[in-house]
Design a protein around this motif. Structure first.
Motif, PDB file in Angstrom:
ATOM      1  N   LYS A  11       0.695  -1.084   0.112  1.00 37.12           N
ATOM      2  CA  LYS A  11       0.081  -0.007  -0.038  1.00 37.12           C
ATOM      3  C   LYS A  11       0.946   1.172   0.084  1.00 37.12           C
ATOM      4  N   THR A  12       1.794   1.253   0.801  1.00 43.17           N
ATOM      5  CA  THR A  12       2.922   2.405   0.690  1.00 43.17           C
ATOM      6  C   THR A  12       3.464   2.687  -0.518  1.00 43.17           C
ATOM      7  N   ALA A  13       4.024   1.608  -1.303  1.00 44.07           N
ATOM      8  CA  ALA A  13       4.341   1.497  -2.379  1.00 44.07           C
ATOM      9  C   ALA A  13       3.648   2.221  -3.513  1.00 44.07           C
ATOM     10  N   THR A  14       2.224   1.693  -3.464  1.00 44.24           N
ATOM     11  CA  THR A  14       1.520   2.262  -4.317  1.00 44.24           C
ATOM     12  C   THR A  14       0.939   3.746  -3.977  1.00 44.24           C
ATOM     13  N   LYS A  15       0.898   4.103  -2.877  1.00 52.49           N
ATOM     14  CA  LYS A  15       0.723   5.325  -2.485  1.00 52.49           C
ATOM     15  C   LYS A  15       1.676   6.627  -2.905  1.00 52.49           C
ATOM     16  N   ASN A  16       3.087   5.890  -2.839  1.00 47.40           N
ATOM     17  CA  ASN A  16       4.346   6.828  -3.147  1.00 47.40           C
ATOM     18  C   ASN A  16       4.789   6.486  -4.730  1.00 47.40           C
ATOM     19  N   ARG A  17       3.939   5.639  -5.290  1.00 43.86           N
ATOM     20  CA  ARG A  17       4.386   5.479  -6.877  1.00 43.86           C
ATOM     21  C   ARG A  17       4.694   6.718  -7.469  1.00 43.86           C
ATOM     22  N   ALA A  18       5.884   6.910  -8.361  1.00 39.92           N
ATOM     23  CA  ALA A  18       6.360   8.146  -8.807  1.00 39.92           C
ATOM     24  C   ALA A  18       5.473   8.461  -9.938  1.00 39.92           C
ATOM     25  N   THR A  19       4.960   9.671 -10.081  1.00 38.25           N
ATOM     26  CA  THR A  19       4.110   9.983 -11.351  1.00 38.25           C
ATOM     27  C   THR A  19       5.168  10.867 -12.036  1.00 38.25           C
ATOM     28  N   VAL A  20       4.714  11.217 -13.271  1.00 34.23           N
ATOM     29  CA  VAL A  20       5.780  11.739 -14.108  1.00 34.23           C
ATOM     30  C   VAL A  20       5.875  13.243 -13.823  1.00 34.23           C
ATOM     31  N   TRP A  21       5.040  13.903 -13.631  1.00 34.97           N
ATOM     32  CA  TRP A  21       5.132  15.366 -13.162  1.00 34.97           C
ATOM     33  C   TRP A  21       5.897  15.481 -11.791  1.00 34.97           C
ATOM     34  N   ALA A  22       5.393  14.656 -10.861  1.00 33.13           N
ATOM     35  CA  ALA A  22       6.163  14.742  -9.484  1.00 33.13           C
ATOM     36  C   ALA A  22       7.550  14.466  -9.489  1.00 33.13           C
ATOM     37  N   THR A  23       7.774  13.263 -10.406  1.00 34.54           N
ATOM     38  CA  THR A  23       9.310  13.001 -10.427  1.00 34.54           C
ATOM     39  C   THR A  23      10.198  13.965 -11.182  1.00 34.54           C
ATOM     40  N   PHE A  24       9.712  14.612 -12.317  1.00 38.86           N
ATOM     41  CA  PHE A  24      10.257  15.705 -12.998  1.00 38.86           C
ATOM     42  C   PHE A  24      10.213  17.073 -11.984  1.00 38.86           C
ATOM     43  N   ARG A  25       9.351  17.494 -11.457  1.00 37.53           N
ATOM     44  CA  ARG A  25       9.214  18.609 -10.539  1.00 37.53           C
ATOM     45  C   ARG A  25      10.071  18.467  -9.358  1.00 37.53           C
ATOM     46  N   GLU A  26      10.214  17.389  -8.765  1.00 35.50           N
ATOM     47  CA  GLU A  26      11.286  17.270  -7.592  1.00 35.50           C
ATOM     48  C   GLU A  26      12.547  16.983  -7.658  1.00 35.50           C
ATOM     49  N   PRO A 413      10.057   4.831   1.675  1.00 35.91           N
ATOM     50  CA  PRO A 413       9.103   5.846   1.020  1.00 35.91           C
ATOM     51  C   PRO A 413       9.533   7.147   1.161  1.00 35.91           C
ATOM     52  N   ALA A 414      10.732   7.533   1.918  1.00 38.44           N
ATOM     53  CA  ALA A 414      11.156   8.671   2.103  1.00 38.44           C
ATOM     54  C   ALA A 414      11.876   9.316   0.872  1.00 38.44           C
ATOM     55  N   GLU A 415      12.397   8.262   0.092  1.00 38.55           N
ATOM     56  CA  GLU A 415      13.032   8.455  -1.308  1.00 38.55           C
ATOM     57  C   GLU A 415      12.244   9.213  -2.407  1.00 38.55           C
ATOM     58  N   THR A 416      10.872   9.169  -2.058  1.00 41.19           N
ATOM     59  CA  THR A 416       9.994   9.829  -3.077  1.00 41.19           C
ATOM     60  C   THR A 416       9.776  11.359  -2.749  1.00 41.19           C
ATOM     61  N   SER A 417      10.411  11.828  -1.780  1.00 44.39           N
ATOM     62  CA  SER A 417      10.321  13.234  -1.309  1.00 44.39           C
ATOM     63  C   SER A 417      11.240  13.926  -2.179  1.00 44.39           C
ATOM     64  N   GLY A 418      10.805  15.455  -2.382  1.00 47.85           N
ATOM     65  CA  GLY A 418      11.855  16.458  -3.181  1.00 47.85           C
ATOM     66  C   GLY A 418      13.153  16.471  -2.661  1.00 47.85           C
ATOM     67  N   ASP A 419      13.203  16.401  -1.169  1.00 43.38           N
ATOM     68  CA  ASP A 419      14.478  16.740  -0.669  1.00 43.38           C
ATOM     69  C   ASP A 419      15.324  15.643  -0.972  1.00 43.38           C
ATOM     70  N   SER A 420      15.069  14.154  -0.819  1.00 45.84           N
ATOM     71  CA  SER A 420      15.751  13.128  -1.182  1.00 45.84           C
ATOM     72  C   SER A 420      16.043  13.346  -2.802  1.00 45.84           C
ATOM     73  N   ALA A 421      15.426  13.666  -3.606  1.00 46.57           N
ATOM     74  CA  ALA A 421      15.740  13.880  -5.094  1.00 46.57           C
ATOM     75  C   ALA A 421      16.846  14.723  -5.165  1.00 46.57           C
ATOM     76  N   ALA A 422      16.796  15.591  -4.408  1.00 47.31           N
ATOM     77  CA  ALA A 422      17.944  16.973  -4.339  1.00 47.31           C
ATOM     78  C   ALA A 422      19.139  16.497  -4.046  1.00 47.31           C
ATOM     79  N   SER A 423      19.131  15.315  -2.887  1.00 52.85           N
ATOM     80  CA  SER A 423      20.416  15.016  -2.429  1.00 52.85           C
ATOM     81  C   SER A 423      21.219  14.041  -3.332  1.00 52.85           C
ATOM     82  N   GLY A 424      20.526  13.558  -4.171  1.00 52.47           N
ATOM     83  CA  GLY A 424      20.878  12.863  -5.349  1.00 52.47           C
ATOM     84  C   GLY A 424      22.030  11.575  -5.093  1.00 52.47           C
ATOM     85  N   GLU A 425      23.230  11.672  -5.160  1.00 52.91           N
ATOM     86  CA  GLU A 425      24.202  10.523  -5.356  1.00 52.91           C
ATOM     87  C   GLU A 425      24.212   9.530  -4.398  1.00 52.91           C
ATOM     88  N   GLY A 426      23.817   9.763  -3.028  1.00 52.64           N
ATOM     89  CA  GLY A 426      23.799   8.788  -2.220  1.00 52.64           C
ATOM     90  C   GLY A 426      22.555   7.883  -2.111  1.00 52.64           C
TER      91      GLY A 426
END
Length: 441
Positions: A11-26, A413-426
């Motif tokens: 359920k958590t994976a489904t809720k946090n499933r990456a959408t196209v726009w959210a992935t690009f925006r974050e 689930p935290a990996e889908t946040s914008g902050d995680s996307a910005a942190s990148g390499e790790g």
């Protein structure tokens, strides 16, 4: 894991499933720059489209033009292999700047070189240098994207490649006519775009080498042999080689069989156009669902559908067979394409993403180059019975894929946040990649 915990995880994976726009925006700015650069560079890729016409307009024979086209293809295959190593050694930013800056000067030089030998050398170098940015770009995309969004970001990567490849001939033809049916504006425009992207990459992309400086395998020896020591990944490369040979048959063997069956060429062109439309229109949407599947399931499903589409061509050739077979393997392409492209970066140990991605792109290029030769020879020997033989190649790729592909652990689930996307390499090259390293196979 209990049934209750498994259900909660799903359920958590489904809720946090990456959408196209959210992935690009974050995504970080660097990822947006890379995606835009991939699209624009493919959009301006006029040389490989107009090379034969350009050379014949300069008075060279058709044979000389075909040789140059072959040299261009060979340079591209070598370029992605070198680019992967360069990305690991110098960093993706430096590799991209070197690739784009060098190809810009070389493309412009084609308009002024006085003889065929120099033109042939320049064509080889243009292709080699111009393709080095691709593994560098893919490496950086993998490093800066959380593991839970790798498949979606590579779906965007493929979307840019496909849209750019579709529009490039039209834009190139427009520039050719705008320049009174000359090639100056066309090639100078491509050179300028490459130079601008080199400058933008120098300013906007993060410096430094790929995350990590060791192979992460605990083994000694030359770093370029680390990929070959990863036996499971070598099996994956073998599967991709066979898959690429089968996939490219729609451009080579299919038109030969359509002609031999006496069908109108309209049905072939309709099928090819249908494939392009399906991939561009539906791949991102399908990826919203398929990104949550295990890698092994996604990759092998794609191999199976492509093989089934090719096998369908083996029925008595007619319009319905051409269209239906193309629909089947096109579904396989949109289901598995993003996962196939994302997997090398996930499978690579720290510090070797560039080499793994470069090896993957090299093998795909090699299979794409060998496919028409293999298919053409088989068609001469077997005629319409070529399709069941090619389907056996897909069955072999399926078997190799089942052994080779390791499913990474589910991302937090935290990996889908914008902050995680910005942190990148790790996020992209840490624990998940370590579990997929050769040492764990």
């Amino acid at each position: 894991m209990t049934a209750t915990k498994r259900s909660a995880t799903e359920k958590t994976a489904t809720k946090n499933r990456a959408t196209v726009w959210a992935t690009f925006r974050e995504s970080p700015l660097a990822v947006k720059i890379l995606l835009a650069g991939i699209f624009v560079n493919r959009l301006s890729g006029f040389l490989n489209i107009f090379l034969v016409l350009f050379l014949t307009s300069r008075g060279y024979s058709a044979g000389q033009a075909v040789i140059a086209l072959g040299v261009h293809g060979a340079g591209a295959i070598v370029g992605v292999l070198i680019g992967g190593a360069l990305a690991d050694r110098l960093g993706a930013r430096n590799a991209t700047v070197i690739s784009m800056g060098s190809s810009s000067a070389l493309i412009a030089s084609l308009l002024f070189l006085p003889n065929y030998a120099l033109l042939l050398c320049a064509v080889a170098l243009v292709s080699l240098m111009g393709q080095m940015y691709r593994p560098a770009s893919a490496t950086l995309l993998s490093e800066l994207t959380p593991e839970g969004r790798q498949i979606m970001i590579f779906a965007m990567y493929r979307f840019g490649l496909n849209v750019g490849a579709t529009a490039a001939p039209l834009i190139g033809f427009a520039l050719y006519n705008l320049n009174h049916q000359r090639y100056d504006l066309l090639f100078l425009g491509q050179a300028l775009i490459a130079l601008v992207y080199a400058a933008l990459a120098r300013v906007a992309l993060p410096p430094g080498r790929a995350a990590g400086t060791s192979t992460g395998t605990g083994e000694s020896g030359p770093r370029h042999l680390a990929v070959l020591r990863d036996r499971r990944f070598v099996l994956y490369l073998a599967a991709m080689f066979l898959h690429s040979i089968v996939y490219v048959q729609y451009l080579s063997t299919l038109p030969l069989d359509v002609k031999a069956a006496g069908l109108k060429i309209f049905w072939y062109t309709l099928a090819v156009s249908l494939n392009g439309f399906i991939v561009i229109a539906f791949e991102l949407l399908v990826t919203k669902l398929s990104q949550s599947w295990p890698f092994r399931v996604t990759v092998v499903s794609g191999f199976a559908l492509v093989g089934a589409g090719v096998a369908f061509y083996g029925l008595p050739m007619g319009p319905a067979v051409v269209i239906t077979g193309t629909l089947i393997w096109s579904l396989g392409e949109i289901v598995s394409g993003p996962a196939i492209y994302a997997y090398p970066g996930i499978a690579a140990p720290p510090g070797l993403k560039g080499r793994y991605i470069g090896a993957f792109q090299f093998v795909v290029g090699l299979g794409t180059a060998a496919g028409p030769l293999v298919g053409g020879w088989l068609f001469i020997q077997l005629g319409h019975q070529v399709w069941p033989v090619l389907a056996v190649c897909s069955l072999t790729a399926i078997a190799l894929g089942l052994v080779a592909v390791r499913t990474p652990p589910a991302p937090a689930p935290a990996e889908t946040s914008g902050d995680s996307a910005a942190s990148g390499e790790g996020a992209a090259s840490g624990e998940g990649a370590a579990e997929l390293s050769p040492a764990s196979t």
